[in-house]
Structures are given as structure tokens and as C-alpha cells.
Design an enzyme around this catalytic site. Structure first.
Site, PDB file in Angstrom:
ATOM      1  N   HIS A 266       1.494   4.445  -2.800  1.00 30.81           N
ATOM      2  CA  HIS A 266       1.714   5.806  -2.842  1.00 30.81           C
ATOM      3  C   HIS A 266       3.007   6.387  -3.126  1.00 30.81           C
ATOM      4  O   HIS A 266       3.487   7.255  -3.885  1.00 30.81           O
ATOM      5  CB  HIS A 266       1.486   6.058  -1.397  1.00 30.81           C
ATOM      6  CG  HIS A 266       0.001   6.312  -0.876  1.00 30.81           C
ATOM      7  ND1 HIS A 266      -0.931   6.780  -1.436  1.00 30.81           N
ATOM      8  CD2 HIS A 266      -0.438   5.584   0.222  1.00 30.81           C
ATOM      9  CE1 HIS A 266      -1.955   6.639  -0.698  1.00 30.81           C
ATOM     10  NE2 HIS A 266      -1.773   6.017   0.440  1.00 30.81           N
TER      11      HIS A 266
ATOM     12  N   HIS B 185       0.827  -1.224   0.001  1.00 33.97           N
ATOM     13  CA  HIS B 185       0.276   0.085   0.353  1.00 33.97           C
ATOM     14  C   HIS B 185       0.909   1.323   0.088  1.00 33.97           C
ATOM     15  O   HIS B 185       0.732   2.203  -0.904  1.00 33.97           O
ATOM     16  CB  HIS B 185      -1.100   0.038   1.297  1.00 33.97           C
ATOM     17  CG  HIS B 185      -1.885   1.225   1.169  1.00 33.97           C
ATOM     18  ND1 HIS B 185      -3.160   1.020   0.930  1.00 33.97           N
ATOM     19  CD2 HIS B 185      -1.766   2.401   1.837  1.00 33.97           C
ATOM     20  CE1 HIS B 185      -3.814   2.289   1.060  1.00 33.97           C
ATOM     21  NE2 HIS B 185      -2.784   3.117   1.460  1.00 33.97           N
ATOM     22  N   GLU B 186       1.634   1.276   0.989  1.00 33.36           N
ATOM     23  CA  GLU B 186       2.577   2.615   1.072  1.00 33.36           C
ATOM     24  C   GLU B 186       3.537   2.530  -0.139  1.00 33.36           C
ATOM     25  O   GLU B 186       3.766   3.793  -0.480  1.00 33.36           O
ATOM     26  CB  GLU B 186       3.312   2.575   2.419  1.00 33.36           C
ATOM     27  CG  GLU B 186       2.760   2.565   3.538  1.00 33.36           C
ATOM     28  CD  GLU B 186       1.272   3.512   3.701  1.00 33.36           C
ATOM     29  OE1 GLU B 186       1.742   4.702   3.037  1.00 33.36           O
ATOM     30  OE2 GLU B 186       0.503   3.369   4.345  1.00 33.36           O
TER      31      GLU B 186
ATOM     32  N   HIS C 298       3.611   6.738  -6.906  1.00 33.86           N
ATOM     33  CA  HIS C 298       2.787   7.854  -7.314  1.00 33.86           C
ATOM     34  C   HIS C 298       3.661   9.111  -7.353  1.00 33.86           C
ATOM     35  O   HIS C 298       3.582   9.963  -8.110  1.00 33.86           O
ATOM     36  CB  HIS C 298       1.397   8.142  -6.463  1.00 33.86           C
ATOM     37  CG  HIS C 298       0.468   8.791  -7.150  1.00 33.86           C
ATOM     38  ND1 HIS C 298      -0.672   9.170  -6.378  1.00 33.86           N
ATOM     39  CD2 HIS C 298       0.374   9.517  -8.215  1.00 33.86           C
ATOM     40  CE1 HIS C 298      -1.577   9.729  -7.090  1.00 33.86           C
ATOM     41  NE2 HIS C 298      -0.908  10.178  -8.287  1.00 33.86           N
TER      42      HIS C 298
HETATM   43 ZN   LIG Z   1      -3.166   5.044   1.738  1.00 31.98          ZN
END
Ligand SMILES: [Zn+2]
Length: 675
Positions: free
Chosen positions: A471, A467-468, A474
Site C-alpha cells: 500500500h 502487505h502494508e 502505491h
Molecule cells: Zn490492505
């Protein structure tokens, strides 16, 4: 002159952590604020007519040094803090909010921004420039810059009153949480609780010099009791206490605060020319309009409800068979749900952990990023770090060009806050035709290695890392001109797409084969285990979905219509919950009076975004499933239209360019086993 006020003569201009002394921060902040103010003055005092370049662009590039110092300081305040840093934070925070207020309330600056904004159609602007102009203008107008003086005064009054009420709301919830405790002296009353939860309850009692065990309404105490305690009467007592928070008619009651907050928000929106508070909020969201959110929630409700009712019926039968329960109540839900889950899956973390050695999982994430986005991660030891546990990487493309610097900080320690997050030490932007690359970091709290064992992650930690890292991608792949539109600077119902979508790879055979091998034997994780993980991940998803929808609808009911005629919080709430209710209502309970997300935190008209982001990530991942989870073609589209684009355009436009159509809930419903 401190190190922070010079240009960093470090490799890749990375933060010079080892050379910064705590006493450097305050003078550096003061100096940087002074510089940033001078930059703003230069814009407002410019004798030339306002133009996009000399006003909007200049504004976005102003305060660069202040931003860098702030990012270093506040990131460390989360990841490696101490009393001294916290004291500086308390001194600095008001200075920074004063500085940003001074900009928002700066009349001559707004005058120039408005001149550019009013002539925007005649200017030959790129899409990104149009977005930036709109964003800068709204930054002023949404704070009342266009209002007459008496309306401005009223707006300030509303803002002041609202923030007092929000504060009071939060204080009441906290005080009510702390006011309750369940003191148990008979060990039988703790039957069913795992050892860890029992120990924690004993420690709570000891801390108050009491015998026995204490259960409180804090989640780490409340959740295990509701999930495992076999004593139904005590679960009932605890559940009712939790549901009655700030709804007892005493001095900590929030009913009046709820009504006042909702009404003030509505009035504020009207003052600024919006129909409701939700119209105001959603203008800067992917969803755009309350009608879209309502439609989204109702459509999901219609499709998830049959599954939720089926699951509920099963749960009722299970509770009846197990313990002869005739009417399933709110305080039975978690308990029987957990029992049923254990019966169906018997999956525990210890079984899985040997397959998820931290180093292997990191390598796996890097390999996936390489196969999808042609990125290479190389560990380097030439840059400063703020703690010896931090890992540092240089990220390059296939040609060897620098794409980003990447920090990873995985283990808990005193001075690091809980949870996991991604953050930026230096944003990406293009200035003087040079593409200045970003410095990105992820911070987690995973189990540390011991002398005999490496760090072995639970499956939940594996998905957290992905998940991290999503990010982070991105941020790493950001490729825009203006810093305020770069990377993760997107509408917040869009920001979880890159992170959540990457979690999907954790469940795919082709991806797991890259890294999920036993740390001692090298054996690949058995596929039955993966199947079990997948199945248990969607267990009771229908009921969960219904619950999330009900909170989203409650949020919209307070903010998407004129609340002036609402007089009873409880009656209003009961009406809203009519279609989503599974358990019998408890008359003495109320949700709104303790719904801190929307009345204290920043989630008003935004609770829907949890489900919204899931719909997006499932829909996006379905595209990968259709073409192959390592499809270069789909990955390229995702990179070109989403990951590299930050907030330069409306997210729906970006998404459609990637996917070829608007997101549909079907992929999520399918993944969750609801259709
Ligand atoms: Zn998040």
C-alpha cells in the site's frame, strides 16, 4: 495562531509533531474550516463563467490546510491517542461532517459543476481531468442534487431511516453477542484448548467473579473453542448460539431490519435512476455492473466447487477415521480441519521466527523495492516523530531526487489501535508546475524486542509488513495532478492489488534469500520450510473459496435485484445457498440477520471484492513469474500503469495496459491448488 495554522517551516514540510499541543487542534480546525469555506465561497461567487479550472480544479485544491490538519490529527487518534485526543475527535467529527454536507448540498456550487459537466465534450480535457470532473459531478448527483424538491425530501427521509436501521442492526448483533456466555466449571470441558485460550477463559470468569471458565461469542473466545475443543456437544451449543444471533424472534431480532434496509436501498437507487442498489454501488467500482459480479462469482464457483467437494470428502473421512463421526456438521469443520492440518504440515511459528528478524525483513522489503522500482530508502533523524519508536526515512530515486517521506511505526503500545494499516500525512499532487511529494506511513503491532531477543516476526507478520508496504508503494510512487485522484484514492475493489501482490514475494526463494536468515547463525531459511509454508497457506482453499463465494452471492441477492417480494429472510437465504452448501443446514440459524459487513458496514454489493482482489493479485503476480520475480520490464509496467496512476482512469483500463489483457481467475485457482 497555533503552529497548525502556519505553513510548516520543517524539513520537507513534514508534520511538526513535537510542537503541536493538544489545545492547538480545536482552534486550528475551526480556522481551517473557515478558510476552506471561504475558498468554496470564492468558487461560487466567481463572476466569470464556470470553467474546469475555476470550478472543478479549484474545488479539488480547496481545503488543503484542513486536509493536512485532519490527517495529522486522525492518524494520531489511531496510532498515539489518549483521552484528550478522543474528546477532541468527538467535538471535531460533527463539525467536519457538517462542512462536507454543506458542500454536497450547496446548490449554487452544484449549478456551476453541472455547467462544466454538461459541456464536457466541448472542453479539451485530459483523461485525468475528465475523471476528476466525473467524480466531482457524481459526488453531487449520487446524493440527489439533480432531483426535484419532493424527491430530495424522500431521499433525505430514506437516508435518515436507513442510518437508524443500520445502527439498530448493529446494536442488536452486539447485544446478542454479549447476551450469550457458556460457563464451564469442569476442566475436562476445556480439553484440547491451548493454554493461552484456557487462561483467557479463566480471566473472563474471574472478571465476573465466577468460578471456572467462560466462553463467549467474541471471536478471541469463540474461534479457539471451535478450533480446538474436543467436546463436540459444547462446540455444537456454541456454534448454534452464534448462528442464531438476532434470529430468535425476540426484541433483538433483525429479520425485519434486513428486509427494510434492503427495500430502502432499492428505493433510493430507483429514485436516483438506478435499477438496483448494486447498480448504484458498482458504478464506482472496477466491476461496474452487477452482471459482472454475478458472472465472476459463478465462474469461480464452478471452478472451485470440485476442489471444495474433494476437500470436504477428505475431511469427512478423516473425522470418521479419527472419531467415528458419521455426519460432519458445521461445528466440526474448524476442529477437524485444524487436526488434519497439524497432521499434514506440523508447522509452527516458533520454528520460523528466528529467520524473520524485523530489521532484516524491513531491509528485505526495501531491497525488493529498490530492485523493482529503483527506490532508495535512507533512514533520517532530521524530522519530527510522534513517538520514539517511529522510524523515519527519506525515499529517493536513482538520481537522488526526493520521492517521498516514509514513516514506519511497528510496535504495540497503549494508545495505538489493533491491526496494521497504511496512511498518508501529506498527499501527492502537482500545483503551479511543482510536484509536491507525499508523506506516507505504515503502522503495525509486531512483537517488541526484549533485552535478550530482537523483534522476531511470525510468518503472518512478515506478510502483513509486505502487505502494508505494498500500500505504501502505491502512495510513495503516486504521480498525478489532483490530490483526490492520487495514490491509493482508487475504487475500492482495486485498492488491495498493490498490497496483496507484494505479499507474493514472501514465498519466493529469490526474495527470501535477501532477508530470511537466522538472526543468530546467519543461516538461510531451509527451502523445505518454505515449501511447507506455501502448502499450508493453501490448505482447504477450495472450501474457503466456496464460503467466500456464498457470502458474495448472498450480498448480491439482497442488493442486485428488487427485494420487495422477499418476505422470509431464512427462505431467501436457503435458496441462495443451494449451490454452495457443504454442511447440513441448521434450521434455527440465519446468516443475514448478523451479516454486519453488508447491513451495517460499508460492504453492501461489495463482499465480492475480497475474491476479486485475490484474482487481480494472482493474475498480476503471474506476469512477474513468467518474466522473473525481479523483472525490470514487468516492474516498470506495473509502476507506470498502476502504482503511479492512482485513480486517474478506470482501473480496468489501467490494469489492461499493465497486463496486456483482462485479469483471469486461472492464476488464483492455480496458486490455490484448485486446478
Ligand atoms: Zn490492505
Amino acid at each position: 495562531m497555533t503552529i497548525l495554522n502556519t505553513s510548516f517551516k520543517t524539513p520537507y514540510q513534514t508534520a511538526p509533531f513535537s510542537k503541536i499541543k493538544n489545545e492547538d487542534y480545536l482552534p486550528a480546525f475551526l480556522q481551517a474550516i473557515k478558510e476552506a469555506k471561504a475558498e468554496i465561497d470564492a468558487i461560487t461567487n466567481n463572476s466569470e463563467a464556470p470553467s474546469f479550472e475555476n470550478t472543478i480544479e479549484a474545488l479539488d485544491f480547496s481545503g488543503e490546510r484542513l486536509d493536512r490538519i485532519s490527517s495529522i490529527f486522525f492518524n494520531l487518534n489511531s496510532a498515539e491517542t489518549n483521552d484528550e485526543i478522543q474528546k477532541i475527535a468527538q467535538e471535531v467529527s460533527p463539525l467536519l461532517s457538517e462542512f462536507s454536507n454543506d458542500i454536497t448540498l450547496n446548490k449554487s456550487l452544484f449549478k456551476r459543476v453541472k455547467v462544466v459537466y454538461d459541456t464536457k465534450d466541448a472542453l479539451d480535457l485530459t483523461t485525468e481531468q475528465k475523471t476528476l470532473l466525473d467524480k466531482k459531478y457524481k459526488g453531487f448527483s449520487r446524493n440527489g442534487a439533480n432531483l426535484t424538491d419532493d424527491k430530495k425530501t424522500r431521499l433525505r427521509e430514506i437516508d435518515k431511516k436507513s442510518s437508524q436501521l443500520k445502527l439498530k442492526f448493529g446494536e442488536n448483533v452486539l447485544a446478542e453477542t454479549n447476551a450469550f456466555e457458556m460457563h464451564l466449571t469442569n476442566e475436562e470441558d476445556l480439553a484440547g484448548l491451548p493454554e493461552g485460550a484456557k487462561e483467557a477463559a479463566q480471566q473472563l470468569a474471574e472478571a465476573q467473579e465466577k468460578k471456572g471458565w467462560l466462553i463467549t461469542l467474541d471471536y478471541p473466545s469463540y474461534i479457539p473453542f471451535m478450533t480446538y475443543a474436543t467436546n463436540r456437544e459444547l462446540r455444537k451449543k456454541l456454534a448454534i448460539a452464534a448462528g442464531t444471533k438476532a434470529f430468535k424472534g425476540n426484541e433483538l431480532d433483525n429479520q425485519d431490519n434486513v428486509l427494510q434496509i434492503a427495500k430502502l436501498r432499492h428505493e433510493r437507487a430507483n429514485l436516483l435512476g438506478y435499477k438496483t442498489h448494486a447498480h448504484f454501488v458498482l458504478e464506482e467500482r472496477m466491476a461496474k455492473k452487477p452482471e459482472t459480479v454475478q458472472h465472476f462469482l459463478n465462474e469461480l464457483l464452478e471452478k472451485a466447487k470440485p476442489a471444495a467437494e474433494r476437500e470436504f470428502k477428505n475431511l469427512e473421512d478423516f473425522a470418521k477415521d479419527s472419531d467415528g463421526i458419521d455426519q460432519l456438521q458445521k461445528w466440526d469443520g474448524s476442529y477437524y480441519s485444524e487436526k488434519l492440518k497439524q497432521k499434514l504440515f506440523s508447522l509452527d511459528d516458533e520454528q520460523l521466527k528466528p529467520y524473520f528478524k524485523l530489521e532484516n525483513v524491513i531491509d528485505g522489503a526495501f531491497t525488493i523495492a529498490e530492485r523493482l522500482y529503483d527506490l532508495k530508502f535512507e533512514e533520517i533523524d532530521t524530522i519530527d516523530k510522534y513517538h520514539e519508536d517511529v522510524l523515519t526515512y527519506k525515499v529517493t530515486d536513482l538520481k537522488g531526487n526526493l520521492v517521498s517521506i516514509f514513516y514506519a511505526d511497528f510496535f504495540p503500545r497503549a494508545g495505538k489501535r489493533n491491526g496494521a494499516w497504511m496512511t498518508v500525512y501529506k498527499p501527492q499532487f502537482v500545483k503551479n508546475e511543482e510536484n509536491s511529494r507525499p508523506h506516507i506511513s505504515i503502522v503495525c503491532n509486531f512483537t517488541k524486542p526484549t533485552k535478550s531477543k530482537p523483534s522476531l516476526l511470525t510468518f503472518n507478520e512478515v506478510t502483513t509488513l509486505f502487505h502494508e508496504f505494498g500500500h505504501a508503494l502505491h502512495g510513495i510512487l503516486a504521480n498525478t495532478t489532483y490530490p483526490s485522484l492520487s495514490g491509493t484514492s482508487v475504487f475500492w475493489d482495486f485498492v488491495e492489488l498493490p498490497s496483496q501482490v507484494l505479499e507474493n514475494w514472501c514465498y519466493e526463494k529469490e526474495a527470501l534469500e535477501l532477508f530470511a536468515t537466522h538472526y543468530e547463525t546467519g543461516e538461510l531459511i531451509p527451502m523445505e520450510l518454505i515449501k511447507k509454508i506455501k502448502a499450508s497457506a493453501t490448505f482447504h482453499e477450495g472450501m474457503q473459496t466456496l464460503r467466500q463465494i456464498s457470502f458474495g452471492l448472498l450480498d448480491m441477492s439482497w442488493h442486485g435485484q428488487d427485494p420487495t417480494s422477499i418476505s422470509s429472510v431464512k427462505a431467501h437465504e436457503s435458496e441462495v445457498f443451494k449451490n454452495t452448501k457443504l454442511y447440513p443446514d441448521v434450521a434455527e440459524n440465519c446468516m443475514s440477520t448478523a451479516f454486519s459487513h453488508i447491513f451495517q458496514g460499508g460492504y453492501s454489493s461489495g463482499y465480492y471484492s475480497y475474491k476479486w482482489a485475490e484474482v487481480l493479485d494472482a493474475d498480476a503476480f503471474e506476469y512477474f513469474l513468467e518474466e522473473g520475480v525481479f523483472s525490470k520490464e514487468v516492474a516498470k509496467k506495473f509502476k507506470d500503469h498502476v502504482l503511479s496512476q492512482g485513480g486517474i482512469e478506470d482501473p480496468m483500463t489501467l490494469y489492461k495496459r499493465f497486463r496486456g489483457k483482462e485479469p483471469q481467475p486461472e492464476a488464483l485457482l492455480k496458486r490455490a491448488g484448485l486446478i
